[in-house]
Design a protein around this motif. Sequence first.
Motif, mmCIF file in Angstrom:
data_model
loop_
_atom_site.group_PDB
_atom_site.id
_atom_site.type_symbol
_atom_site.label_atom_id
_atom_site.label_comp_id
_atom_site.label_asym_id
_atom_site.label_seq_id
_atom_site.Cartn_x
_atom_site.Cartn_y
_atom_site.Cartn_z
ATOM 1 N N THR A 75 0.805 -1.227 0.000
ATOM 2 C CA THR A 75 0.000 0.000 0.000
ATOM 3 C C THR A 75 0.835 1.272 0.000
ATOM 4 O OG1 THR A 75 -0.201 -0.156 2.420
ATOM 5 C CG2 THR A 75 -1.995 -1.070 1.095
ATOM 6 N N ASN A 76 2.001 1.253 0.656
ATOM 7 C CA ASN A 76 2.784 2.491 0.727
ATOM 8 C C ASN A 76 3.286 2.928 -0.646
ATOM 9 O OD1 ASN A 76 3.857 4.540 2.586
ATOM 10 N ND2 ASN A 76 5.855 3.831 1.868
ATOM 11 N N ALA A 77 3.455 1.977 -1.543
ATOM 12 C CA ALA A 77 3.858 2.334 -2.911
ATOM 13 C C ALA A 77 2.746 3.123 -3.593
ATOM 14 C CB ALA A 77 4.192 1.078 -3.710
ATOM 15 N N TYR A 78 1.508 2.662 -3.448
ATOM 16 C CA TYR A 78 0.386 3.405 -4.030
ATOM 17 C C TYR A 78 0.255 4.780 -3.381
ATOM 18 C CZ TYR A 78 -1.138 -1.030 -6.094
ATOM 19 O OH TYR A 78 -1.210 -2.196 -6.815
ATOM 20 N N LEU A 79 0.457 4.838 -2.081
ATOM 21 C CA LEU A 79 0.308 6.108 -1.376
ATOM 22 C C LEU A 79 1.340 7.126 -1.861
ATOM 23 C CD1 LEU A 79 -1.140 7.686 0.836
ATOM 24 C CD2 LEU A 79 0.498 6.761 2.478
ATOM 25 N N ASN A 80 2.616 6.732 -1.874
ATOM 26 C CA ASN A 80 3.656 7.655 -2.322
ATOM 27 C C ASN A 80 3.487 8.036 -3.788
ATOM 28 O OD1 ASN A 80 5.209 8.163 0.028
ATOM 29 N ND2 ASN A 80 6.275 6.210 -0.165
ATOM 30 N N ARG A 81 3.072 7.061 -4.601
ATOM 31 C CA ARG A 81 2.915 7.373 -6.028
ATOM 32 C C ARG A 81 1.737 8.313 -6.249
ATOM 33 N NH1 ARG A 81 2.540 2.548 -10.409
ATOM 34 N NH2 ARG A 81 0.412 2.439 -9.575
ATOM 35 N N SER A 82 0.686 8.161 -5.448
ATOM 36 C CA SER A 82 -0.462 9.072 -5.590
ATOM 37 C C SER A 82 -0.053 10.510 -5.287
ATOM 38 C CB SER A 82 -1.593 8.637 -4.650
ATOM 39 O OG SER A 82 -1.287 8.899 -3.285
ATOM 40 N N ILE A 83 0.831 10.685 -4.310
ATOM 41 C CA ILE A 83 1.305 12.038 -3.987
ATOM 42 C C ILE A 83 2.102 12.609 -5.150
ATOM 43 C CG2 ILE A 83 2.689 13.405 -2.381
ATOM 44 C CD1 ILE A 83 2.205 11.187 -0.290
ATOM 45 N N ALA A 84 2.957 11.780 -5.731
ATOM 46 C CA ALA A 84 3.762 12.248 -6.869
ATOM 47 C C ALA A 84 2.873 12.644 -8.032
ATOM 48 C CB ALA A 84 4.743 11.145 -7.288
ATOM 49 N N TYR A 85 1.898 11.812 -8.357
ATOM 50 C CA TYR A 85 0.987 12.149 -9.449
ATOM 51 C C TYR A 85 0.190 13.411 -9.137
ATOM 52 C CZ TYR A 85 1.703 7.643 -11.850
ATOM 53 O OH TYR A 85 2.245 6.573 -12.529
#
Length: 244
Positions: A133-143
């Motif tokens: 889940t942390n990968a999705y979380l960090n990537r959502s912030i970047a996007y």
Amino acid sequence: VLTVTTFQQTKVWKNSNTLWTQVIQHYPRTTTAFSNRGHYFRDGGNFTEAVKNYDAALGINSSKAEIYNSRGKLYFENGQTERAIQDYTTGISKDPTIAELYANRGGAYGATGKLDLAIQDLNKSVELDPDFTNAYLNRSIAYYQRGQYDLAILDYTAYLQRDPYRADIWYERGLARFNLEQHAAALADFSQAIALDGSQGSYYQMRSRTYRALGKRAEARTDAQVRKARATTIREGIRFGPSQ
């Protein structure tokens, strides 16, 4: 005999510090003991002792990717982002199959404004472990920071499919949808965020704005009044960070 022995051992079992300290006294070349004692100090906010223990573990065995990851998390949490990136990079060189290392380095790259590198690492993390889940979380912030709200929404959704009880993620997805003028969907997200955590003033504030955008003035006024009268907390946006 067992009663006396158990009583004596309670001193050792008091906490992770006393337990792993005894292990180190008997087995001073055990990386696990130093690493776990490092976790204890990190969780307790003792940065100096945590670093000492991670350093000691790596001094015994410098091939352990997990220890570089742990020390990197410590550096990241304490604002030493570049040192965190160095540790994550070393950890990846030792074992390139650990999704958490890429997710954490991606978060660190994001925190330093290197969004392209962040997304590259986070894509790799998701590839290695689609449920991390942390990968999705960090990537959502970047996007989101790049204004790619549609892609951010996909990552918020992937996160919520795995953990539907985080009000702040519902709120963030609502923000992305609001920015895309998907007001009906944004309203549903803000309402779910409020259902999970009704203390956050920003949730009511954004739902009020969404009601106004939908022409629902009475509901907008009600939320605005709730925001002023009761929900005084303004939540900060989610930030790049290491996995917990």
